[in-house]
Scaffold this motif. Structure first.
Motif, PDB file in Angstrom:
ATOM      1  N   TYR A 213      -0.161  -7.042   6.395  1.00  0.00           N
ATOM      2  CA  TYR A 213      -1.269  -6.097   6.613  1.00  0.00           C
ATOM      3  C   TYR A 213      -0.891  -5.038   7.642  1.00  0.00           C
ATOM      4  N   VAL A 214      -0.230  -5.467   8.720  1.00  0.00           N
ATOM      5  CA  VAL A 214       0.210  -4.524   9.748  1.00  0.00           C
ATOM      6  C   VAL A 214       1.204  -3.534   9.159  1.00  0.00           C
ATOM      7  N   SER A 215       2.128  -4.025   8.362  1.00  0.00           N
ATOM      8  CA  SER A 215       3.110  -3.156   7.711  1.00  0.00           C
ATOM      9  C   SER A 215       2.435  -2.153   6.778  1.00  0.00           C
ATOM     10  N   THR A 216       1.445  -2.612   6.029  1.00  0.00           N
ATOM     11  CA  THR A 216       0.711  -1.722   5.128  1.00  0.00           C
ATOM     12  C   THR A 216      -0.027  -0.653   5.912  1.00  0.00           C
ATOM     13  N   GLN A 217      -0.652  -1.039   7.014  1.00  0.00           N
ATOM     14  CA  GLN A 217      -1.371  -0.067   7.841  1.00  0.00           C
ATOM     15  C   GLN A 217      -0.409   0.986   8.382  1.00  0.00           C
ATOM     16  N   ARG A 218       0.759   0.562   8.828  1.00  0.00           N
ATOM     17  CA  ARG A 218       1.752   1.519   9.346  1.00  0.00           C
ATOM     18  C   ARG A 218       2.217   2.464   8.242  1.00  0.00           C
ATOM     19  N   THR A 219       2.440   1.928   7.074  1.00  0.00           N
ATOM     20  CA  THR A 219       2.863   2.754   5.946  1.00  0.00           C
ATOM     21  C   THR A 219       1.818   3.811   5.624  1.00  0.00           C
ATOM     22  N   LEU A 220       0.556   3.414   5.629  1.00  0.00           N
ATOM     23  CA  LEU A 220      -0.540   4.364   5.405  1.00  0.00           C
ATOM     24  C   LEU A 220      -0.614   5.398   6.517  1.00  0.00           C
ATOM     25  N   ALA A 221      -0.574   4.929   7.765  1.00  0.00           N
ATOM     26  CA  ALA A 221      -0.696   5.837   8.911  1.00  0.00           C
ATOM     27  C   ALA A 221       0.437   6.849   8.950  1.00  0.00           C
ATOM     28  N   ASP A 222       1.613   6.437   8.514  1.00  0.00           N
ATOM     29  CA  ASP A 222       2.770   7.338   8.515  1.00  0.00           C
ATOM     30  C   ASP A 222       2.786   8.276   7.310  1.00  0.00           C
ATOM     31  N   GLY A 223       1.823   8.107   6.392  1.00  0.00           N
ATOM     32  CA  GLY A 223       1.715   9.001   5.238  1.00  0.00           C
ATOM     33  C   GLY A 223       2.753   8.775   4.157  1.00  0.00           C
ATOM     34  N   HIS A 224       3.352   7.591   4.101  1.00  0.00           N
ATOM     35  CA  HIS A 224       4.415   7.319   3.135  1.00  0.00           C
ATOM     36  C   HIS A 224       3.935   7.141   1.699  1.00  0.00           C
ATOM     37  N   ILE A 225       2.656   6.843   1.495  1.00  0.00           N
ATOM     38  CA  ILE A 225       2.199   6.605   0.119  1.00  0.00           C
ATOM     39  C   ILE A 225       1.049   7.519  -0.283  1.00  0.00           C
ATOM     40  N   GLY A 226       0.809   8.567   0.449  1.00  0.00           N
ATOM     41  CA  GLY A 226      -0.255   9.497   0.073  1.00  0.00           C
ATOM     42  C   GLY A 226      -1.609   9.040   0.577  1.00  0.00           C
ATOM     43  N   ASN A 227      -2.653   9.457  -0.143  1.00  0.00           N
ATOM     44  CA  ASN A 227      -4.026   9.183   0.262  1.00  0.00           C
ATOM     45  C   ASN A 227      -4.652   8.172  -0.694  1.00  0.00           C
ATOM     46  N   PRO A 228      -4.617   6.872  -0.338  1.00  0.00           N
ATOM     47  CA  PRO A 228      -5.164   5.860  -1.257  1.00  0.00           C
ATOM     48  C   PRO A 228      -6.679   6.001  -1.393  1.00  0.00           C
ATOM     49  N   ILE A 229      -7.169   5.713  -2.578  1.00  0.00           N
ATOM     50  CA  ILE A 229      -8.611   5.770  -2.805  1.00  0.00           C
ATOM     51  C   ILE A 229      -9.197   4.381  -3.058  1.00  0.00           C
ATOM     52  N   MET A 230      -8.328   3.382  -3.261  1.00  0.00           N
ATOM     53  CA  MET A 230      -8.796   2.027  -3.488  1.00  0.00           C
ATOM     54  C   MET A 230      -7.662   1.059  -3.208  1.00  0.00           C
ATOM     55  N   ALA A 231      -8.008  -0.137  -2.790  1.00  0.00           N
ATOM     56  CA  ALA A 231      -7.013  -1.188  -2.580  1.00  0.00           C
ATOM     57  C   ALA A 231      -7.554  -2.493  -3.139  1.00  0.00           C
ATOM     58  N   HIS A 232      -6.711  -3.226  -3.815  1.00  0.00           N
ATOM     59  CA  HIS A 232      -7.050  -4.562  -4.296  1.00  0.00           C
ATOM     60  C   HIS A 232      -6.045  -5.498  -3.653  1.00  0.00           C
ATOM     61  N   VAL A 233      -6.525  -6.432  -2.842  1.00  0.00           N
ATOM     62  CA  VAL A 233      -5.640  -7.294  -2.074  1.00  0.00           C
ATOM     63  C   VAL A 233      -5.804  -8.736  -2.536  1.00  0.00           C
ATOM     64  N   THR A 234      -4.682  -9.373  -2.800  1.00  0.00           N
ATOM     65  CA  THR A 234      -4.658 -10.783  -3.154  1.00  0.00           C
ATOM     66  C   THR A 234      -3.673 -11.465  -2.221  1.00  0.00           C
ATOM     67  N   PHE A 235      -4.021 -12.615  -1.711  1.00  0.00           N
ATOM     68  CA  PHE A 235      -3.099 -13.332  -0.850  1.00  0.00           C
ATOM     69  C   PHE A 235      -3.163 -14.809  -1.161  1.00  0.00           C
ATOM     70  N   ALA A 236      -2.088 -15.474  -0.808  1.00  0.00           N
ATOM     71  CA  ALA A 236      -2.013 -16.928  -0.960  1.00  0.00           C
ATOM     72  C   ALA A 236      -1.021 -17.447   0.060  1.00  0.00           C
ATOM     73  N   ASP A 237      -1.362 -18.507   0.728  1.00  0.00           N
ATOM     74  CA  ASP A 237      -0.454 -19.099   1.697  1.00  0.00           C
ATOM     75  C   ASP A 237       0.572 -19.949   0.980  1.00  0.00           C
ATOM     76  N   HIS A 238       1.804 -19.839   1.436  1.00  0.00           N
ATOM     77  CA  HIS A 238       2.865 -20.665   0.879  1.00  0.00           C
ATOM     78  C   HIS A 238       3.724 -21.148   2.023  1.00  0.00           C
ATOM     79  N   PRO A 239       4.015 -22.377   2.149  1.00  0.00           N
ATOM     80  CA  PRO A 239       3.438 -23.429   1.312  1.00  0.00           C
ATOM     81  C   PRO A 239       1.986 -23.685   1.695  1.00  0.00           C
ATOM     82  N   GLY A 240       1.265 -24.219   0.760  1.00  0.00           N
ATOM     83  CA  GLY A 240      -0.141 -24.530   0.994  1.00  0.00           C
ATOM     84  C   GLY A 240      -0.294 -25.702   1.954  1.00  0.00           C
ATOM     85  N   PRO A 241      -1.514 -25.927   2.448  1.00  0.00           N
ATOM     86  CA  PRO A 241      -1.742 -27.061   3.340  1.00  0.00           C
ATOM     87  C   PRO A 241      -1.567 -28.392   2.616  1.00  0.00           C
TER      88      PRO A 241
END
Length: 82
Positions: free
Chosen positions: A39-67
């Motif tokens: 998430y921090v890396s994504t925020q930096r990428t956005l703040a630095d303007g590397h991917i343009g102006n996003p209008i939507m984000a769909h986030v999926t996550f999963a812990d590995h290995p699981g508990p």
């Protein structure tokens, strides 16, 4: 339980937790993955303007290995995150 943002200043947030404490009420704020490296890396990428102006984000996550199965039997629910 309260979701983020709790309020817009740290003073107001501290007051809210003090009120809860004065009434012996537990108050928890969910900051799901706020400091996760991806998430921090994504925020930096956005703040630095590397991917343009996003209008939507769909986030999926999963812990590995699981508990462990032992933990799964006792922990985690809609009120208590894994």
């Amino acid at each position: 339980f309260t979701e983020k943002p709790v309020d817009d200043t740290s003073d107001k947030i501290s007051r809210l937790f003090s009120i809860a404490d004065a009434h012996s009420v537990k108050l928890c704020c969910g900051f799901q993955r706020r400091f996760d490296d991806s998430y921090v890396s994504t925020q930096r990428t956005l703040a630095d303007g590397h991917i343009g102006n996003p209008i939507m984000a769909h986030v999926t996550f999963a812990d590995h290995p699981g508990p462990s199965m032992e933990f799964m039997k006792l922990g985690g629910c809609i009120y208590s995150d894994l």
